[in-house]
Design an enzyme around this catalytic site. Structure first.
Site, PDB file in Angstrom:
ATOM      1  N   ASP A 284      43.347  39.405  45.158  1.00 13.03           N
ATOM      2  CA  ASP A 284      43.711  37.861  44.937  1.00 13.03           C
ATOM      3  C   ASP A 284      44.523  37.632  43.715  1.00 13.03           C
ATOM      4  O   ASP A 284      44.820  38.705  42.983  1.00 13.03           O
ATOM      5  CB  ASP A 284      42.444  37.110  45.011  1.00 13.03           C
ATOM      6  CG  ASP A 284      42.714  35.585  45.197  1.00 13.03           C
ATOM      7  OD1 ASP A 284      43.742  35.305  45.410  1.00 13.03           O
ATOM      8  OD2 ASP A 284      41.610  34.883  45.432  1.00 13.03           O
TER       9      ASP A 284
HETATM   10  C1  NOJ Z   1      44.136  32.342  45.160  1.00 13.56           C
HETATM   11  C2  NOJ Z   1      43.342  32.010  46.264  1.00 13.56           C
HETATM   12  O1  NOJ Z   1      41.918  32.277  45.920  1.00 13.56           O
HETATM   13  C3  NOJ Z   1      43.658  32.628  47.549  1.00 13.56           C
HETATM   14  O2  NOJ Z   1      42.696  32.144  48.704  1.00 13.56           O
HETATM   15  C4  NOJ Z   1      44.972  32.544  47.905  1.00 13.56           C
HETATM   16  O3  NOJ Z   1      45.373  33.174  48.905  1.00 13.56           O
HETATM   17  C5  NOJ Z   1      45.855  33.179  46.637  1.00 13.56           C
HETATM   18  N1  NOJ Z   1      45.608  32.484  45.396  1.00 13.56           N
HETATM   19  C6  NOJ Z   1      47.440  33.093  46.966  1.00 13.56           C
HETATM   20  O4  NOJ Z   1      48.028  31.828  46.727  1.00 13.56           O
END
Ligand code: NOJ
Length: 748
Positions: A284
């Site tokens: 993430d």
């Molecule tokens: C953080 C989020 O937790 C995740 O779900 C998302 O896909 C990513 N950022 C990218 O934007």
């Protein structure tokens, strides 16, 4: 899957479980040709080029910002670029100006639609309609890929049993089985049943346990045992892997002290080892770097090594791999073979998506695909099926022919941005049809709009203007809830009552004596118990997307009969969280004991009950999982099993008759729950094992047969091995998780 389902129907049967889409339905999967191409490329790559593929960055501003890095092969993927002209230029630089011409994987959070926005995933889950959800994901893929986005960070498969957690909006709710079916549907939809230029790689996330954050506070620690992980949290991921999901994202949380991005057990042992996943694992956003804040690593070099060792292939926005892997290889701290494995996984996805053959998009054609009429129609159908009727004293459906004046009020009546919900980056609010707009179009000259409150958090002491308008109207349609900003990532809440003066507005409207129909639009199940007496009917719409307005108008006026069911338990008060239907049985189950109001002021301690409940709120929710009313009624009868005793390889055949006993056509979500009475470990009081939407004409009855393989009853028991434990079981077929009578059976 469609084909199999048609055959089932032709045989006069509805075979819920056996109609599920098997892996073989998808043709996206590695072949020997794919592997040959991957190996051939890999053999020509320098260490630096390999590490470059493992680096994902966020687009920002001009293409020129990254042009040099792309030429040097330092970027494998870009997220957050949706301008097709820029994407084409990025691809051109990669293909024509980098040494090996490896195309870029362009990613975006396309979570519930791209331009055409569908209901939030929690609403999609409320449809209990995997086919429709697949169609929605396919629509999103058609729109996004037409602009060059070939990778979405969806579906989110986090089981969420605490509505304080803002990200409950983004998943399928509290249930493992429902989540798994939605997971498969979305994977098939995004990637397509056949790989082609409209295939958008799905990314199943967040691996794993993220939804169990302590206190519902986003990003917080989880403490899930291996058994809970295996029985509750991992199965949707496994189902999605079997459906062919090409990528997976590690989560932010640490579980029992181990951050997921450095968790060798879940990524390497379970995902890769046990499930054979050969797709791409991405972190993430900076979750690699955040392992330093967790106290799981000393610096970026340390966490980069730990992430690689855990089985991570691509680093989203930490630059940990890019900055340190070369040195780590040179000092012998990590093996180049580990990097080769990661790069294979990345290149495999690029080959499977056909990026080498079709790296560019046609900018003009791409524009034409957005908001296509059939996309809007699918979004509207999804919204219609997602709305849940929670209360109706008979006021609904409204009769269009006799309505002369309608008061529309409330902060969500005309909130074009907010009805789209969280993660609707690309949905243009200019295309949103709000309830106000839809109702005005449908009843020209008959709709009065007095907002009452412009925002959900606004406070007012009096509502003279709205009350006066209500007195002049035949019916009051009040749209309450919460704006998109109040749910989603990092947007947890500790108080789940309607905010601002919304409850007061509703009470003031009710006091006029006019029929009041409330619709709540929200990103989570709010605690609406105190509001129920103040409306004649309540429709619950998880943020319903672009076409929410016409969908709600159709539901209110009976063109469409509500069929949504709660994908998550609705609490009476936030203090009950977490409360979910599939809990284990305590040694002292609640038995209807004394509540606080019946306890004498001077009563001694011993006069209280001895079971598991709250003195002030008892033990039950406001609405159970799987609940939802219709404008008609359904009766279940003749529920019988084909045997009393089953072998482990058998299939349970449940026969029943479902009757529409009311006056209008309708659709029921038939649900089958099972309880394993005694296990080597305690088992949930009920678990959903099958569901099917069944549409019946007014007065129609239909014989149904639902098949459940006994193997579906397997779980990880005391010895940590997944198996069906022989013994006695109970089975329910009903319209929600709290209804029906148990039918006994035995497995030997
Ligand atoms: C953080 C989020 O937790 C995740 O779900 C998302 O896909 C990513 N950022 C990218 O934007």
């Amino acid at each position: 899957m469609k084909q199999i389902r048609t055959l089932c129907l032709a045989a006069g049967l509805l075979l819920a479980v056996s109609c599920r889409g098997p892996k073989t339905d998808s043709t996206i999967g590695a072949s020997s040709d794919t592997e040959r191409r991957v190996e051939s490329l890999l053999s020509r790559m320098t260490l630096a080029e390999k590490i470059g593929q493992m680096n994902q960055v966020s687009a920002g501003g001009d293409v020129s910002n990254y042009a040099d890095a792309l030429r040097k092969g330092q970027i494998g993927s870009i997220l957050n670029e949706v301008d097709p002209a820029k994407i084409n230029e990025y691809q051109r630089i990669c293909l024509e100006e980098s040494r090996l011409g490896i195309p870029l994987l362009v990613a975006r959070d396309v979570i519930h639609g791209f331009h055409t926005v569908f209901p939030i995933p929690l609403g999609l889950a409320a449809t209990f309609d995997p086919d429709l959800v697949e169609e929605g994901a396919r629509t999103a893929a058609l729109e996004a890929t037409a602009q060059g986005v070939r990778w979405t960070f969806s579906p989110m498969l986090d089981i969420a049993r605490d509505p304080r957690w803002g990200r409950i909006a983004e998943g399928s709710g509290e249930d493992t089985y429902l989540d798994a079916r939605m997971a498969e549907a979305m994977v098939y939809g995004y990637q397509g049943r056949q790989a082609d230029s409209t295939s958008m790689a799905a990314c199943i996330k967040h691996f794993v346990g993220y939804g169990a954050a302590e206190g519902g506070r986003d990003y917080n620690s989880t403490f899930l045992t291996e058994r809970q992980l295996r029985n509750v949290y991992l199965p949707p991921f496994e189902a999605a892997v079997k459906a062919g999901a090409l990528t997976l994202m590690t989560s932010f949380n640490d579980n029992d002290g181990v951050p997921s991005t450095g968790n060798t057990f879940v990524v390497k042992d379970v995902l890769r080892g046990e499930w054979g996943f050969d797709g791409l694992v991405v972190t993430d956003w900076n979750s690699m770097g955040e392992m330093i804040a967790h106290g799981f690593g000393t610096d970026r070099k340390d966490v980069a090594r730990k992430a690689l060792e855990a089985g991570v292939d691509m680093d989203m926005m930490t630059y940990g791999f890019l900055s340190h892997l070369e040195e780590l290889v040179k000092t012998g701290a990590v093996k180049e073979s580990a990097i080769d494995d990661a790069v294979r996984n990345i290149l495999r996805v690029k080959v499977l998506l056909g990026l080498f053959e079709h790296p560019y998009v046609d900018v003009e054609k791409g524009v034409a695909v957005q908001y296509a009429p059939e996309h809007l129609a699918a979004a509207q159908r999804s919204a219609e099926e997602s709305v849940i009727l929670l209360k109706n004293d008979g006021v609904l459906p409204l009769k269009a022919a006799t309505v002369r004046s309608i008061l529309v009020t409330g902060p969500m009546a005309d909130a074009p941005h907010d009805q789209l919900g969280t993660w609707a980056f690309d949905g243009d609010k200019g295309h949103t049809v709000t309830p106000l707009k839809a109702l005005r179009e449908r009843f020209p000259g008959k709709v009065t709009f007095v907002p009452g409150l412009r925002y959900s958090r606004e406070k007012r002491n009096a509502f003279q203007d709205v009350v006066a308008a209500a007195r002049r109207a035949d019916v009051v349609l009040v749209f309450l809830g919460e704006e998109a900003i109040l749910s989603g990532e990092a947007h947890s809440l500790a108080d789940l009552n309607l905010k601002g003066s919304q409850s007061e507005l509703l009470a003031a409207l009710k006091a006029t004596g006019k029929p009041v129909v409330a619709t709540v639009m929200a990103g989570r199940p709010l605690t609406v118990e105190r509001d129920l007496p103040n409306c004649n009917a309540l429709l619950y719409a998880f943020h319903p997307g672009t076409m929410g307005g016409p969908a709600l108008a159709n539901l209110l006026f009976g063109d469409v009969n509500p069929s949504g069911k709660t994908p998550v338990t609705f609490l009476r008060t936030v203090g009950q969280a977490p409360l979910y239907y599939s809990h284990n049985m305590t040694g002292r189950p609640y038995n209807g004991e004394t509540l606080i109001d019946d306890i004498g002021m001077e009563a001694g301690q011993t006069s209280l009950g001895n079971t598991s409940y709250y003195l002030d709120y008892g033990a039950y929710p406001l609405f159970p999982f799987g609940y939802g009313l219709s404008y008609t009624q359904f009766a279940y009868s003749g529920i019988v099993l084909d045997k009393a005793v089953y072998g482990k390889d058998d299939e349970i055949k449940v026969s029943l008759t479902l009757s529409n006993t009311g006056n209008c056509d309708g659709t029921e979500v038939v649900q089958v729950y099972v309880r394993d009475l005694v296990g080597s470990v305690t088992r949930p009081v009920k678990e959903l094992k099958s569901f099917e939407r069944v549409s019946l004409k007014a007065g129609e009855s239909r014989d149904l047969e639902i098949r459940i393989p006994v193997s579906e009853l397997a779980f990880y028991g005391l010895d940590g091995v997944k198996k069906v434990e022989p013994g006695d079981f109970q089975l329910w077929v009903a319209g929600d998780s709290a209804s029906g009578d148990p039918v006994p059976f035995t497995v030997q």
